[in-house]
Design an enzyme around this catalytic site. Structure first.
Site, PDB file in Angstrom:
ATOM      1  CD  GLU A 162      25.353 -45.377 -25.677  1.00 34.07           C
ATOM      2  OE1 GLU A 162      26.276 -45.709 -24.902  1.00 34.07           O
ATOM      3  OE2 GLU A 162      25.153 -45.940 -26.769  1.00 34.07           O
TER       4      GLU A 162
ATOM      5  CD  GLU B  24      29.538 -45.818 -28.387  1.00 43.57           C
ATOM      6  OE1 GLU B  24      30.089 -46.940 -28.423  1.00 43.57           O
ATOM      7  OE2 GLU B  24      29.114 -45.321 -27.335  1.00 43.57           O
TER       8      GLU B  24
END
Length: 704
Positions: free
Chosen positions: A570, A466
């Protein structure tokens, strides 16, 4: 997970707070009872009476007369000699009883020695030799009449028969009782020794701490002076379970192999739907069905709130940086290593395999490799737990997605990057320095994981979790990415390399990084970190999972409309952001409208409830309730929401659920959700797919 600050309309802006050897044998042992020296066995003396008789017989034959020095014994002499013989025999029996007592004392001492500290190898050679000479009274000694059974009881007179029988029955009763106690203990010990293929508990049941029995037979003297007390010294480790504790300073890429065994086996198959590790997994043709092991090697407050909720809020302990800083070097090492040891162990991987998964994504942080001036993080200890985790995954046929979750400076400013707040990677005063540091880290990591032992078990080599490309300059992030890819390939990494989508939106990756072989884009898809999507009704959320995620994945895997190979690294079944600390320690939720991040709205605070409009007052109590209190309809919805997302993400390369376990956030834990009946017990066992009609769930309140 992603940030509480930045909102997205499609993918996510998330903030999960985010914003050997085998055991050596003990060399000192008690010898078997039958192994006695001949000198310890008394010779049976020939009776003097018989010798005298022979002399008399010779005399009758005429031999005695030729031996003038020979004297024939008189009757009186014989009587005296017989009396003397009886005294000798009695004396012999008394000495036998005394020897037995002494030998029992010796036996007790030997057994006591066996219970002493595991490091007895440091005793001097003279004491070691004495212990080896000790013997147990049993077997042959008893048969020769020097033990109680052949000596004392045999010497009782006939008038003591009653007492003898009573003693016999007492002894028989004692032996039966002893067998009743010892047989189950023996079975338990043997069972433990023979269960090498079964998951071993992280610690002893009695103490709750690892027993570290594999240090038995290992001496601290085997550790070089320069390494004593360092992270290479197994006598400083909290947990040595399943580590090879034989000292070595060998490294690859400057990273230690200490703790690893020299052999491995890649023949294991996770389940019947995927090939064993030593056969190719056809990414893009067979779906990845994986799970994250989050909150383990990179702390995340909402996963393990117990590490954070005991402190006064005024201390500002909100992430691993501030926790480590508050505890100090020694306290942080003690607390955090215990977490590494207890939160995840072999049973974790056994359970993951049993649930039908074929991959695990393991987040870890840069301080597993090194720390830099000013860092309070616990350095290097998590490295050996990462390596042990990979070996556990190998044992159960699970392929690993290595996920570097935190780099120097923080790539997103969220708490799971180590330090909440400023983004100091590529950005800010030390941005370039931290970018170079992260390149250097990958130089070491890729060299290490290019070893042949990782060719099969590591399926995906992740570059960075991320990176916040909605805040960072895009081109420098792309340049960094291409540099690290080149470095990894030059160092021998053959595995698929994963890079994060950076929350740019999947369609915006069309034309970027294309033409580089062996890559996959990692997108993280949530609806609850976006105030527009979190306000969807229950029916709309499942329809969006079936249509919205499906459309995005279909667009992304086509190089003409998106990047190409794409997986979902995710996702979660949760339909609110109500879990404690999910949006940072001490911060509320979008759902209830109490997400106060700062004094001004520009800080990202959301102070208006975001649950579906016109549904009444929004509250989190029911969302955070014990799942046994969930209604049947709500359980049905949660299961269907998960199944819909799995269907959509398998249009691409597949998915990794976030996460395997939490302390109490049920809707974020596959383990807890499975136990509660809101997630499948096997990942492929599903009742719903997106070709079916989605019910309206009219009986399910939208605001809880």
């Amino acid at each position: 997970m992603a940030s509480p600050h930045k909102e997205r309309t499609t993918a996510k802006s998330k903030s999960r707070s985010r914003p050997v050897s085998g055991d050596p044998s003990d060399e000192r042992h008690v010898r078997k009872s039958g192994e006695r020296r001949k000198s310890n066995s008394p010779k049976k003396s020939q009776s003097p009476v018989k010798r005298s008789s022979k002399t008399i017989e010779r005399s009758k034959d005429g031999y005695a007369s030729s031996q003038t020095s020979t004297n024939i014994l008189s009757v009186d002499s014989l009587a005296k000699l017989n009396a003397q013989n009886e005294k000798v025999q009695i004396s012999e029996r008394e000495r036998a009883v005394e020897r037995e007592k002494k030998e029992k004392v010796v036996t007790g001492r030997v057994l006591k020695e066996r219970g002493k500290h595991r490091r007895r190898d440091d005793e001097d050679d003279e004491k070691r030799e004495k212990r080896k000479k000790r013997r147990i009274v049993s077997g042959a000694i008893l048969e020769e009449g020097r033990g109680r059974r052949g000596g004392y009881l045999a010497s009782l007179s006939s008038e003591d028969n009653g007492r003898r029988k009573r003693i016999c029955w007492i002894l028989i009763g004692f032996l039966v009782l002893l067998l009743i106690i010892l047989i189950p203990v023996g079975v338990l010990v043997v069972g433990k020794q023979n269960s090498a293929s079964d998951p071993a508990p992280a610690g002893s049941a009695a103490s709750g701490t690892p027993n570290n029995s594999n240090l038995n037979g290992t001496s601290e003297n085997d550790i070089p002076e320069a390494a004593k007390g360092s992270f290479l010294d197994p006598f400083t480790w909290y947990d040595t379970q399943d580590f090879n504790v034989t000292y070595t300073n060998e490294t690859f890429g400057g990273l230690p192999i200490m703790g690893l065994n020299s052999t491995w086996n890649d023949s294991t198959q996770a389940n019947q739907y995927v090939p064993p590790l030593n056969q190719k997994f056809n990414y893009g043709q067979m779906p990845i069905r994986g799970v994250n092991i989050g909150g383990w090697l990179s702390l995340e407050p909402f996963i393990t709130p117990s590490l954070f909720n005991s402190y006064d809020p005024d201390l500002g302990i909100v992430d691993e940086y501030t926790l480590s800083q508050h505890l100090g070097a020694a306290g942080a090492a003690q607390t955090i290593e215990k977490h590494y040891s207890t939160f995840v162990n072999e049973q974790t991987f056994a359970d993951i395999q049993a649930a039908g998964f074929d991959h695990v994504r393991i987040p870890y942080s840069y301080w597993a490799v090194t720390t830099y001036p000013g860092d309070p993080y616990v350095p290097k200890i998590s490295w050996r737990y990462l390596l042990r985790g990979i070996e556990y995954a190998r044992k159960y046929g699970l392929r690993v997605n290595l996920d570097l979750h935190a780099v120097p400076g923080s790539q997103n400013g969220w708490n799971h990057s180590g330090r909440q707040g400023t983004v100091g990677w590529i950005n800010g005063t030390d941005g370039s320095l931290n970018a170079q540091r992260s390149i250097d880290l990958h130089n070491q990591l890729s060299t290490f994981f290019a070893q042949p032992r990782y060719d099969n078990v590591v399926g995906i080599y992740g570059l960075l979790n991320e990176p916040r490309m909605t805040l960072l300059p895009v081109q420098p992030v792309l340049d960094w990415t291409t540099t690290v890819i080149s470095t990894a390939r030059q160092n021998g990494i053959k595995q698929t390399i994963a890079f994060g989508d950076g929350f740019l939106g999947l369609p915006n990756w069309q034309g970027k990084l294309q033409g580089i072989e062996g890559l996959v884009m990692d997108a993280h898809q949530y609806v609850i970190f976006n105030v527009q999507q979190i306000a969807f009704t229950h029916q709309t959320k499942i329809n969006f999972a079936c249509s919205g995620w499906t459309a995005q994945m279909t667009q992304s895997i086509n190089v003409a409309t998106g990047y190409g190979p794409t997986l979902c690294g995710e996702w979660s079944q949760a339909d609110t952001d109500c879990a404690q600390y999910l949006n940072n320690v001490g911060v509320g939720s979008r759902w209830a409208g109490n997400m106060n991040l700062g004094p001004t709205p520009s800080d990202g605070s959301i102070l208006t409830p975001s649950c579906p409009p016109n549904s009444g007052t929004c509250e989190c109590a029911d969302a955070n309730a014990d799942p046994s209190d969930y209604s049947d309809t709500y359980k049905q919805w949660l299961m269907m929401n998960a199944e819909a997302q799995m269907t959509s993400f398998e249009i691409g390369w597949g998915w990794f659920y976030w996460t395997w376990q939490t302390e109490n956030a049920v809707q974020w834990s596959w383990k807890l959700g499975m136990q509660a009946g809101i997630l499948p017990t096997k990942v492929w066992d599903r009742a719903f797919n997106c070709s079916q009609t989605v019910p309206n769930f009219s009986g399910l309140p939208e605001n809880y």
